[in-house]
Design a protein around this motif. Structure first.
Motif, PDB file in Angstrom:
ATOM      1  N   CYS A 142       4.578   5.191  -2.837  1.00 29.30           N
ATOM      2  CA  CYS A 142       3.367   4.836  -3.582  1.00 29.30           C
ATOM      3  C   CYS A 142       3.766   4.440  -4.997  1.00 29.30           C
ATOM      4  O   CYS A 142       4.666   5.033  -5.593  1.00 29.30           O
ATOM      5  CB  CYS A 142       2.397   6.012  -3.642  1.00 29.30           C
ATOM      6  N   TRP A 143       3.106   3.437  -5.537  1.00 23.29           N
ATOM      7  CA  TRP A 143       3.461   2.922  -6.846  1.00 23.29           C
ATOM      8  C   TRP A 143       3.077   3.893  -7.951  1.00 23.29           C
ATOM      9  O   TRP A 143       2.022   4.545  -7.883  1.00 23.29           O
ATOM     10  CB  TRP A 143       2.785   1.569  -7.080  1.00 23.29           C
ATOM     11  N   ASP A 144       3.916   3.989  -8.964  1.00 26.32           N
ATOM     12  CA  ASP A 144       3.646   4.867 -10.098  1.00 26.32           C
ATOM     13  C   ASP A 144       2.585   4.224 -10.990  1.00 26.32           C
ATOM     14  O   ASP A 144       2.867   3.294 -11.741  1.00 26.32           O
ATOM     15  CB  ASP A 144       4.935   5.107 -10.895  1.00 26.32           C
ATOM     16  N   SER A 173      -4.895  -0.990  -1.998  1.00 31.48           N
ATOM     17  CA  SER A 173      -4.783   0.445  -2.193  1.00 31.48           C
ATOM     18  C   SER A 173      -3.858   0.729  -3.383  1.00 31.48           C
ATOM     19  O   SER A 173      -4.135   0.279  -4.494  1.00 31.48           O
ATOM     20  CB  SER A 173      -4.303   1.114  -0.903  1.00 31.48           C
ATOM     21  N   SER A 174      -2.758   1.422  -3.176  1.00 32.28           N
ATOM     22  CA  SER A 174      -1.809   1.651  -4.263  1.00 32.28           C
ATOM     23  C   SER A 174      -1.375   0.335  -4.907  1.00 32.28           C
ATOM     24  O   SER A 174      -1.170   0.251  -6.118  1.00 32.28           O
ATOM     25  CB  SER A 174      -0.589   2.401  -3.739  1.00 32.28           C
ATOM     26  N   SER A 198       1.301   9.838  -7.930  1.00 24.04           N
ATOM     27  CA  SER A 198       0.421   8.724  -7.586  1.00 24.04           C
ATOM     28  C   SER A 198       0.108   8.632  -6.108  1.00 24.04           C
ATOM     29  O   SER A 198      -0.670   7.771  -5.696  1.00 24.04           O
ATOM     30  CB  SER A 198       1.073   7.407  -8.042  1.00 24.04           C
ATOM     31  N   SER A 199       0.702   9.478  -5.284  1.00 27.06           N
ATOM     32  CA  SER A 199       0.442   9.458  -3.846  1.00 27.06           C
ATOM     33  C   SER A 199      -0.656  10.464  -3.505  1.00 27.06           C
ATOM     34  O   SER A 199      -0.946  11.369  -4.294  1.00 27.06           O
ATOM     35  CB  SER A 199       1.715   9.793  -3.070  1.00 27.06           C
ATOM     36  N   LEU A 212      -4.111  -0.674  -7.280  1.00 31.20           N
ATOM     37  CA  LEU A 212      -4.018   0.107  -8.516  1.00 31.20           C
ATOM     38  C   LEU A 212      -2.915  -0.453  -9.409  1.00 31.20           C
ATOM     39  O   LEU A 212      -3.083  -0.589 -10.622  1.00 31.20           O
ATOM     40  CB  LEU A 212      -3.745   1.584  -8.205  1.00 31.20           C
ATOM     41  N   TYR A 224       0.824  -1.198   0.000  1.00 29.48           N
ATOM     42  CA  TYR A 224       0.000   0.000   0.000  1.00 29.48           C
ATOM     43  C   TYR A 224       0.867   1.261   0.000  1.00 29.48           C
ATOM     44  O   TYR A 224       2.074   1.225   0.232  1.00 29.48           O
ATOM     45  CB  TYR A 224      -0.892   0.005   1.251  1.00 29.48           C
ATOM     46  N   CYS A 225       0.230   2.402  -0.225  1.00 29.73           N
ATOM     47  CA  CYS A 225       0.909   3.690  -0.197  1.00 29.73           C
ATOM     48  C   CYS A 225       1.534   3.922   1.180  1.00 29.73           C
ATOM     49  O   CYS A 225       0.901   3.702   2.211  1.00 29.73           O
ATOM     50  CB  CYS A 225      -0.098   4.809  -0.461  1.00 29.73           C
ATOM     51  N   GLY A 229      -8.797  -0.660  -4.888  1.00 32.45           N
ATOM     52  CA  GLY A 229      -8.029  -0.062  -5.978  1.00 32.45           C
ATOM     53  C   GLY A 229      -8.893   0.690  -6.971  1.00 32.45           C
ATOM     54  O   GLY A 229     -10.007   1.131  -6.669  1.00 32.45           O
TER      55      GLY A 229
END
Length: 301
Positions: free
Chosen positions: A102-104, A146-147, A183-184, A150, A66-67, A171
């Motif tokens: 957080c994932w791009d 979450s992230s 992305s955050s 996504l 997750y973020c 997501g």
């Protein structure tokens, strides 16, 4: 306000909100650090959980945090590692150090196959693990919250040939954050998180197809969970995910099953339920507890 909201969500996700008491959890020290797996354009980190007794041609699960979190933290609040000991699969726990961890899922690099973003590094991790552990390439799976959910949507769209199935939590559809400055919660355009990015199934499918132009093979089976009281990645994002994957998988809504897998959850079945299902959790906010047993059933493990 966004950074404060971000901090509060990280606090919830980093505590027992994700943990389950159903099974003992593998200690963090059991994770193996991997220094090199191939091209790593965004400086991701990787830790792996490998059970002591690994069967021939094991399955692989890519578990995406997750973020604000890390791979080891996600390992500690879920049961995938503990279940790997009994089911005999390998778990990959990657970490991104970019954009508040957080994932791009917004840049063209990451929303394009071999584009040089986070998705490219994750794909190289998976290919390395298949070779390293002589895994069954037909049994590679995705999960995340979450992230991480996504990114699960993005990975299933950009590298559909790498994964057999996904099951993720809280997501949004692949491409929902496309073009956002970040992305955050502190950097992203809030339209996606607020559930205001609405498209038709065909439009969502076109977004995914653009991530891997020319691909005409099958897409991974998809299972997605969302809390009806989620005010962070808003509940309408569940419907948008289901639109996208119903079009990509060629199935239409069939029926609901109430109080499944537990009271207050509704299972939304598409087609015969083997390619796409959604879970709507009544009264649940952004942190939908991981249902690891249901995930493994979906994966066929």
């Amino acid at each position: 306000m966004l950074p404060n909201l971000f901090a509060s969500v990280v606090l919830v996700l980093g505590t027992a909100g994700l943990a389950s008491a159903q099974a003992p959890q593998a200690p963090q020290k059991a994770l193996k650090s991997i220094c090199s797996w191939g091209p790593n354009p965004t400086n991701l980190e990787l830790k792996v959980y490998v059970p002591a007794k690994l069967p021939p041609r094991p399955a692989i699960i890519l578990a995406i945090h997750y973020c604000g979190g890390t791979g080891p933290e996600y390992a500690n609040v879920t049961e995938y590692s503990a279940l790997a000991d009994t089911k005999g699969f390998v778990v990959l726990y990657p970490t991104t150090n970019n954009d508040n961890h957080c994932w791009d899922v917004a840049s063209t690099r990451s929303l394009t196959r071999n584009g040089g973003g986070d998705s490219t590094g994750l794909a190289h991790m998976v290919r390395w693990a298949i070779r390293k552990y002589r895994a069954d390439p037909a049994r590679v799976f995705l999960t995340g919250i979450s992230s991480g959910c996504l990114m699960s949507n993005v990975m299933a769209a950009t590298y559909p040939d790498l994964f057999a199935a996904a099951s993720c939590y809280s997501g949004a559809a692949a491409g929902c954050l496309a073009g956002s400055p970040g992305s955050s919660p502190a950097t992203a355009d809030r339209a996606c998180g607020a559930g205001k990015v609405v498209k038709t199934p065909a439009e969502w499918a076109a977004v995914a197809h653009a991530m891997y132009p020319g691909y005409d093979g099958p897409y991974p089976r998809f299972q997605t969970w969302h809390g009806e009281a989620d005010d962070f990645v808003s509940y309408p994002n569940l419907a948008e995910q289901l639109k996208q994957w119903s079009a990509l998988l060629g199935v239409e809504f069939s029926h609901n099953v109430t109080d499944t897998p537990q009271e207050g959850y509704t299972k939304m079945v598409y087609g015969d339920g083997t390619k796409l299902v959604g879970y709507s959790a009544r009264g649940v906010g952004h942190v939908v507890p991981a249902h690891e047993t249901a995930d493994l059933e979906w994966f066929g493990l």
